[in-house]
Write a protein that holds these residues in place. Structure first.
Motif, PDB file in Angstrom:
ATOM      1  N   TYR A  78     -74.909   9.273  95.513  1.00  0.00           N
ATOM      2  CA  TYR A  78     -76.012  10.073  94.954  1.00  0.00           C
ATOM      3  C   TYR A  78     -75.538  11.282  94.154  1.00  0.00           C
ATOM      4  CZ  TYR A  78     -79.110   7.321  97.868  1.00  0.00           C
ATOM      5  OH  TYR A  78     -79.802   6.290  98.420  1.00  0.00           O
ATOM      6  N   GLU A  79     -74.267  11.585  94.255  1.00  0.00           N
ATOM      7  CA  GLU A  79     -73.785  12.690  93.424  1.00  0.00           C
ATOM      8  C   GLU A  79     -72.326  12.475  93.068  1.00  0.00           C
ATOM      9  OE1 GLU A  79     -74.724  17.184  92.560  1.00  0.00           O
ATOM     10  OE2 GLU A  79     -73.922  16.987  94.587  1.00  0.00           O
ATOM     11  N   VAL A 123     -76.801  17.013  98.262  1.00  0.00           N
ATOM     12  CA  VAL A 123     -77.550  15.817  98.667  1.00  0.00           C
ATOM     13  C   VAL A 123     -77.786  15.886 100.174  1.00  0.00           C
ATOM     14  CG1 VAL A 123     -77.597  13.303  98.671  1.00  0.00           C
ATOM     15  CG2 VAL A 123     -76.391  14.522  96.834  1.00  0.00           C
ATOM     16  N   ARG A 159     -80.533  14.640 103.666  1.00  0.00           N
ATOM     17  CA  ARG A 159     -81.470  13.632 104.142  1.00  0.00           C
ATOM     18  C   ARG A 159     -82.361  14.242 105.221  1.00  0.00           C
ATOM     19  NH1 ARG A 159     -80.308   8.240 105.334  1.00  0.00           N
ATOM     20  NH2 ARG A 159     -78.096   8.701 105.516  1.00  0.00           N
ATOM     21  N   ILE A 215     -81.892  15.657  96.346  1.00  0.00           N
ATOM     22  CA  ILE A 215     -80.840  16.448  95.689  1.00  0.00           C
ATOM     23  C   ILE A 215     -81.436  17.812  95.396  1.00  0.00           C
ATOM     24  CG2 ILE A 215     -79.289  16.646  93.713  1.00  0.00           C
ATOM     25  CD1 ILE A 215     -79.420  13.618  93.391  1.00  0.00           C
ATOM     26  N   ALA A 225     -78.982   9.358  90.835  1.00  0.00           N
ATOM     27  CA  ALA A 225     -77.889  10.237  91.256  1.00  0.00           C
ATOM     28  C   ALA A 225     -77.698  11.331  90.217  1.00  0.00           C
ATOM     29  CB  ALA A 225     -76.601   9.436  91.406  1.00  0.00           C
ATOM     30  N   ILE A 284     -84.077  11.008 100.944  1.00  0.00           N
ATOM     31  CA  ILE A 284     -82.824  11.566 100.418  1.00  0.00           C
ATOM     32  C   ILE A 284     -83.153  12.445  99.217  1.00  0.00           C
ATOM     33  CG2 ILE A 284     -80.626  10.981  99.329  1.00  0.00           C
ATOM     34  CD1 ILE A 284     -80.795   8.383 101.045  1.00  0.00           C
TER      35      ILE A 284
END
Ligand code: FES
Length: 547
Positions: free
Chosen positions: A216-217, A116, A118, A125, A276, A123
């Protein structure tokens, strides 16, 4: 007249009529719930240790439960005298290993390279944009154990550990070991196990000091059954010989390139960002799961020249032996005895658990209790110490029999924690499985125990147990103490590495492909090893057997 209610180690006198959930609220005990006592969420589980006959009959909402488990919002005190002892599935504070010890692959030693990232407010993945935000971005590493669940929350940009959480796996209502869970899942379609766990996980995530939408993960490790139940995979094939997960079978058929699993936050039922990624690390083979794989990563086996062993003693003990040139692994179905399950006064390593025992010259017991309060039960490290002390003082022989006949040993002045000969039998069976696993793996490798250069004891139990005591009862080989590393939760360490570093994740994928899986039950001497391992005596240090 009133009923004496012991609820999560708190005591009160209660009149009949109200539910256990109501009494818990009065006592200030937090009961997990998402439905506010409507009988729908199935999260308000309690385990009734004593006095079930004083409680109201089971309600239709509890038809998925049996044995000692009830829904507290559906269970009322129905008598006006007697004693009820019960506890929630989130009792006390479990000991969390926020840091592992003595492992070569530490978080400090890696260059953070998370999936992940930015750029500006975008943002992504793995380069694919999933959101726009200028706030911090987070990820979770999770070790999903049969008995306990451990979470670590990281800031993915700084690799800072923001928070941790742990709790007993609420799926315990469906049995203590993976086979029981597989059986339960086959009898109760509708993903009850998955939903209950998701409820508990959601509460833990919502308690973190960050916006769950900034997560997000998530990297999930666990044994093959726990991982696949979480990812809604069929676990039927893991419960049948030759005990292979559905992903392992599909990979063997060429239908997938890895046994890892992926799903979105939305499908995970967790309150994390809907886009996510939830990544289940690859399993090794059979019951040797993603938790063992994560341990290998944390122990740096991909780069290790020395001959090392990793032993994670639990309901399913994982064993890994080798180095960068060759790795063998096995899973031992030890059962829950060394985690306090199936033991009369057994309990996990929570506040109130006896974790160490010494017997003085006058025969009195000296106890170390987690949290320092009065003892409520005894956990795995306490059981190892107790067995060792009983042997040292000649009260217990190597066959696990009390020298002066069967009786119950009372450990505390209040007489509330005791130890039975039937407990010794449970521990003998668990030890037998672990010992047989060690013998088979070392025999297959063609080495003796004395050739091991580093012996990692992974897991919370391994971290806190007395190594000398464990060697005296034959739970671990008699390896010189300076070669033993009580590493703690290596699985969560490995999961954290995989969360924070894409290169470590690739290393993990490559490592699992190189492992030779030892199927214990196929070894011609497995049963002999098991029977021998049920005896309480030190293992032979230079034991070497032709495979
Ligand atoms: S509180 Fe939801 S089922 Fe009891």
């Amino acid at each position: 007249m009133s009923v004496e209610l012991h609820f999560n180690q708190q005591l009160s006198s209660v009149a009949p009529g109200s539910s256990l959930f109501d009494y818990a609220e009065t006592l200030g005990i937090q009961v997990p719930t998402s439905c506010r006592k409507q009988g729908k969420c199935k999260e308000c589980l309690v385990e009734v240790v004593e006095g079930m006959e004083l409680l109201s009959p089971r309600m239709p909402e509890e038809k998925h439960l049996d044995g000692r488990f009830r829904l507290s919002c559906r269970t009322a005190v129905a008598s006006d005298a007697g004693l009820v002892r019960c506890h929630t599935m989130r009792r006390g504070q479990m000991r969390i290993d926020l840091s592992a010890a003595g492992l070569p692959e530490t978080l400090r030693a890696i260059f953070p390279d998370p999936a992940v990232t930015r750029r500006g407010d975008a943002i992504s993945i793995d380069g694919q944009e999933v959101d726009r935000s200028t706030g911090p971005i987070h990820g979770i590493a999770m070790d999903l154990g049969t008995t306990t669940v451990v979470l670590r929350l990281f800031n993915l940009e700084t690799a800072e550990l923001v928070a941790g959480a742990s709790f007993e796996n609420p799926q315990r209502f469906a049995g203590s070991d993976v086979m029981a869970r597989i059986h339960y899942d086959s009898l109760h379609p509708g993903k009850l196990l998955r939903r209950t766990l998701a409820g508990y996980l959601s509460h833990a995530i919502e308690d973190f000091p960050v916006d769950p939408q900034s997560i997000y993960e998530m990297v999930v490790v666990g044994n093959s059954t726990m991982r696949d139940l979480f990812f809604r995979q069929s676990v039927h094939s893991i419960g049948q010989s030759p005990y292979q997960s559905i992903t392992e079978l599909q990979m063997a058929q060429g239908r997938r390139a890895s046994t890892s699993l992926t799903e979105t936050g939305r499908r995970s039922l967790l309150p994390i960002h809907p886009r996510a990624r939830v990544w289940g690390a690859p399993v090794i083979s059979g019951h040797v799961g993603a938790d063992a794989a994560a341990c290998m990563l944390a122990a740096g086996l991909a780069h290790e020249e020395r001959l090392v062993a990793i032993m994670d003693i639990g309901t399913n003990t994982e064993l890994i032996v080798g180095n960068r040139h060759r790795i063998l692994a096995a899973s031992c179905p030890a059962g829950p005895a060394f985690e306090g399950g199936a033991i009369a006064c057994g309990m996990p390593a929570l506040d109130g658990a006896i974790e160490d025992v010494r017997i003085a010259a006058d025969g009195s017991f000296h106890l170390d209790v987690i949290g320092g309060g009065p003892p409520q039960g005894i956990c795995g490290s306490g059981l190892v110490a107790l067995m060792s002390e009983l042997m040292r003082t000649g009260q217990l022989n190597e066959r696990g029999r009390f020298e002066d006949g069967p009786h119950r040993i009372v450990l505390d002045p209040q007489g509330s924690v005791f130890f039975l000969e039937s407990d010794v039998n449970e521990l003998a069976q668990a030890k037998g499985a672990n010992s047989a696993g060690l013998e088979v793996v070392f025999a297959n490798y063609g080495i003796g125990f004395d050739q091991i250069e580093v012996f990692y004891l992974a897991g919370g139990f391994g971290r806190h147990m007395n190594v000398q005591a464990a060697a005296r009862i034959g739970l671990i080989p008699p390896i010189p103490e300076d070669r033993v590393v009580q590493a703690g939760n290596a699985a969560i360490e490995g999961a954290s590495l995989a969360l924070l570093s894409r290169s470590k994740r690739r290393e993990l994928e490559q490592l699992v492909r190189r492992v030779e899986h030892c199927r214990l039950e196929t070894h011609p001497r497995f049963f002999d090893f098991f029977v021998e391992g049920c005896l309480f005596k030190p293992m032979e240090p230079a034991h070497q057997v032709a495979g």
